[in-house]
Design a protein around this motif. Sequence first.
Motif, PDB file in Angstrom:
ATOM      1  N   VAL A  79       8.524  12.516   9.863  1.00 41.54           N
ATOM      2  CA  VAL A  79       8.071  12.622   8.474  1.00 41.54           C
ATOM      3  C   VAL A  79       7.067  13.767   8.380  1.00 41.54           C
ATOM      4  N   LYS A  80       7.111  14.440   7.281  1.00 38.15           N
ATOM      5  CA  LYS A  80       6.303  15.645   7.084  1.00 38.15           C
ATOM      6  C   LYS A  80       4.913  15.316   6.551  1.00 38.15           C
ATOM      7  N   ARG A  81       4.004  16.171   6.883  1.00 40.17           N
ATOM      8  CA  ARG A  81       2.611  16.070   6.432  1.00 40.17           C
ATOM      9  C   ARG A  81       2.561  16.014   4.901  1.00 40.17           C
ATOM     10  N   ASN A  82       1.665  15.175   4.391  1.00 47.73           N
ATOM     11  CA  ASN A  82       1.395  14.994   2.963  1.00 47.73           C
ATOM     12  C   ASN A  82       2.495  14.274   2.191  1.00 47.73           C
ATOM     13  N   ASN A  83       3.604  13.890   2.822  1.00 46.98           N
ATOM     14  CA  ASN A  83       4.580  13.039   2.148  1.00 46.98           C
ATOM     15  C   ASN A  83       4.031  11.624   2.119  1.00 46.98           C
ATOM     16  N   PHE A  84       4.325  10.885   1.053  1.00 46.44           N
ATOM     17  CA  PHE A  84       3.823   9.524   0.992  1.00 46.44           C
ATOM     18  C   PHE A  84       4.957   8.528   1.181  1.00 46.44           C
ATOM     19  N   GLY A  86       0.810  -1.206   0.000  1.00 44.57           N
ATOM     20  CA  GLY A  86       0.000   0.000   0.000  1.00 44.57           C
ATOM     21  C   GLY A  86       0.841   1.252   0.000  1.00 44.57           C
ATOM     22  N   LYS A  87       0.123   2.355   0.169  1.00 43.00           N
ATOM     23  CA  LYS A  87       0.744   3.673   0.185  1.00 43.00           C
ATOM     24  C   LYS A  87       0.077   4.463   1.304  1.00 43.00           C
ATOM     25  N   MET A  88       0.865   5.218   2.039  1.00 36.06           N
ATOM     26  CA  MET A  88       0.247   6.014   3.093  1.00 36.06           C
ATOM     27  C   MET A  88       0.799   7.427   3.107  1.00 36.06           C
ATOM     28  N   THR A  89      -0.059   8.329   3.563  1.00 41.37           N
ATOM     29  CA  THR A  89       0.316   9.714   3.772  1.00 41.37           C
ATOM     30  C   THR A  89      -0.096  10.085   5.195  1.00 41.37           C
ATOM     31  N   PHE A  90       0.402  11.205   5.659  1.00 41.22           N
ATOM     32  CA  PHE A  90       0.125  11.639   7.021  1.00 41.22           C
ATOM     33  C   PHE A  90      -0.577  12.988   7.010  1.00 41.22           C
ATOM     34  N   LYS A  91      -1.545  13.161   7.898  1.00 44.89           N
ATOM     35  CA  LYS A  91      -2.304  14.405   7.978  1.00 44.89           C
ATOM     36  C   LYS A  91      -1.522  15.521   8.654  1.00 44.89           C
ATOM     37  N   LYS A  92      -0.510  15.170   9.446  1.00 41.21           N
ATOM     38  CA  LYS A  92       0.366  16.174  10.050  1.00 41.21           C
ATOM     39  C   LYS A  92       1.729  15.527  10.281  1.00 41.21           C
ATOM     40  N   ASP A  93       2.736  16.326  10.645  1.00 42.70           N
ATOM     41  CA  ASP A  93       4.070  15.796  10.910  1.00 42.70           C
ATOM     42  C   ASP A  93       3.963  14.735  12.006  1.00 42.70           C
ATOM     43  N   ILE A  94       4.667  13.624  11.827  1.00 42.05           N
ATOM     44  CA  ILE A  94       4.554  12.514  12.774  1.00 42.05           C
ATOM     45  C   ILE A  94       5.879  11.763  12.842  1.00 42.05           C
ATOM     46  N   LYS A  95       6.154  11.145  13.979  1.00 42.80           N
ATOM     47  CA  LYS A  95       7.361  10.336  14.131  1.00 42.80           C
ATOM     48  C   LYS A  95       7.045   8.882  13.792  1.00 42.80           C
ATOM     49  N   VAL A  96       7.981   8.262  13.070  1.00 44.21           N
ATOM     50  CA  VAL A  96       7.912   6.829  12.813  1.00 44.21           C
ATOM     51  C   VAL A  96       9.128   6.201  13.488  1.00 44.21           C
ATOM     52  N   TYR A  97       9.023   4.928  13.826  1.00 40.01           N
ATOM     53  CA  TYR A  97      10.054   4.298  14.655  1.00 40.01           C
ATOM     54  C   TYR A  97      10.651   3.063  14.014  1.00 40.01           C
ATOM     55  N   LYS A  98      11.918   2.807  14.389  1.00 36.73           N
ATOM     56  CA  LYS A  98      12.648   1.619  13.968  1.00 36.73           C
ATOM     57  C   LYS A  98      13.249   0.989  15.211  1.00 36.73           C
ATOM     58  N   LYS A  99      13.057  -0.322  15.379  1.00 34.23           N
ATOM     59  CA  LYS A  99      13.642  -1.019  16.520  1.00 34.23           C
ATOM     60  C   LYS A  99      15.027  -1.544  16.134  1.00 34.23           C
ATOM     61  N   ASN A 100      16.013  -1.188  16.921  1.00 38.33           N
ATOM     62  CA  ASN A 100      17.390  -1.621  16.689  1.00 38.33           C
ATOM     63  C   ASN A 100      17.612  -3.012  17.277  1.00 38.33           C
ATOM     64  N   PRO A 101      18.643  -3.713  16.817  1.00 33.42           N
ATOM     65  CA  PRO A 101      18.933  -5.050  17.345  1.00 33.42           C
ATOM     66  C   PRO A 101      19.171  -5.080  18.856  1.00 33.42           C
ATOM     67  N   ASP A 102      19.656  -3.968  19.426  1.00 25.25           N
ATOM     68  CA  ASP A 102      19.928  -3.940  20.868  1.00 25.25           C
ATOM     69  C   ASP A 102      18.680  -3.594  21.695  1.00 25.25           C
ATOM     70  N   GLY A 103      17.512  -3.459  21.021  1.00 23.72           N
ATOM     71  CA  GLY A 103      16.268  -3.189  21.730  1.00 23.72           C
ATOM     72  C   GLY A 103      15.912  -1.715  21.846  1.00 23.72           C
ATOM     73  N   THR A 104      16.824  -0.836  21.462  1.00 27.08           N
ATOM     74  CA  THR A 104      16.526   0.593  21.491  1.00 27.08           C
ATOM     75  C   THR A 104      15.751   0.980  20.226  1.00 27.08           C
ATOM     76  N   PHE A 105      15.215   2.193  20.219  1.00 28.90           N
ATOM     77  CA  PHE A 105      14.442   2.657  19.072  1.00 28.90           C
ATOM     78  C   PHE A 105      15.049   3.918  18.496  1.00 28.90           C
ATOM     79  N   ASP A 106      14.996   4.045  17.186  1.00 35.65           N
ATOM     80  CA  ASP A 106      15.338   5.276  16.487  1.00 35.65           C
ATOM     81  C   ASP A 106      14.046   5.821  15.900  1.00 35.65           C
ATOM     82  N   SER A 107      13.948   7.146  15.837  1.00 34.08           N
ATOM     83  CA  SER A 107      12.749   7.743  15.246  1.00 34.08           C
ATOM     84  C   SER A 107      13.146   8.635  14.083  1.00 34.08           C
ATOM     85  N   LEU A 108      12.172   8.871  13.243  1.00 29.60           N
ATOM     86  CA  LEU A 108      12.346   9.717  12.082  1.00 29.60           C
ATOM     87  C   LEU A 108      11.090  10.570  11.963  1.00 29.60           C
TER      88      LEU A 108
END
Length: 117
Positions: free
Chosen positions: A63-68, A39-61
């Motif tokens: 993303v800007k509103r209306n980017n897909f 699928g494809k998704m867009t966001f209605k406002k700026d939002i953080k997305v997360y990635k789980k690292n192998p050591d159990g910690t998380f990184d965030s990114l």
Amino acid sequence: MKKLFIVLLAAFVIAIVNPTKSEAKVMYDGAEVVKGQTGKMTFKKDIKVYKKNPDGTFDSLMVKRNNFFKTYDIEKYDGKTFYQMGQYRVQATDLVVFKEVPNPLLVHLSITIRHLS
């Protein structure tokens, strides 16, 4: 000069006889669909997305509103839905607009990939 002409003529003939494969693109909602995409998704406002690292910690990114973003998997656990965007994921909320790629396009994409391989 004659040798140069023969070399150029040979290169021209090879280019015509063996053209490079140009990949046919399957498009949906203004973007190219790739293998494995669901699928494809867009966001209605700026939002953080997360990635789980192998050591159990998380990184965030952020993303800007209306980017897909392309989604590759939908995960459901603990009564919640998450959209997988490669290494990053986001929880389904009213801020996330998800559009599933129609099945006929996915079938067409797999046929196109098989044909080009």
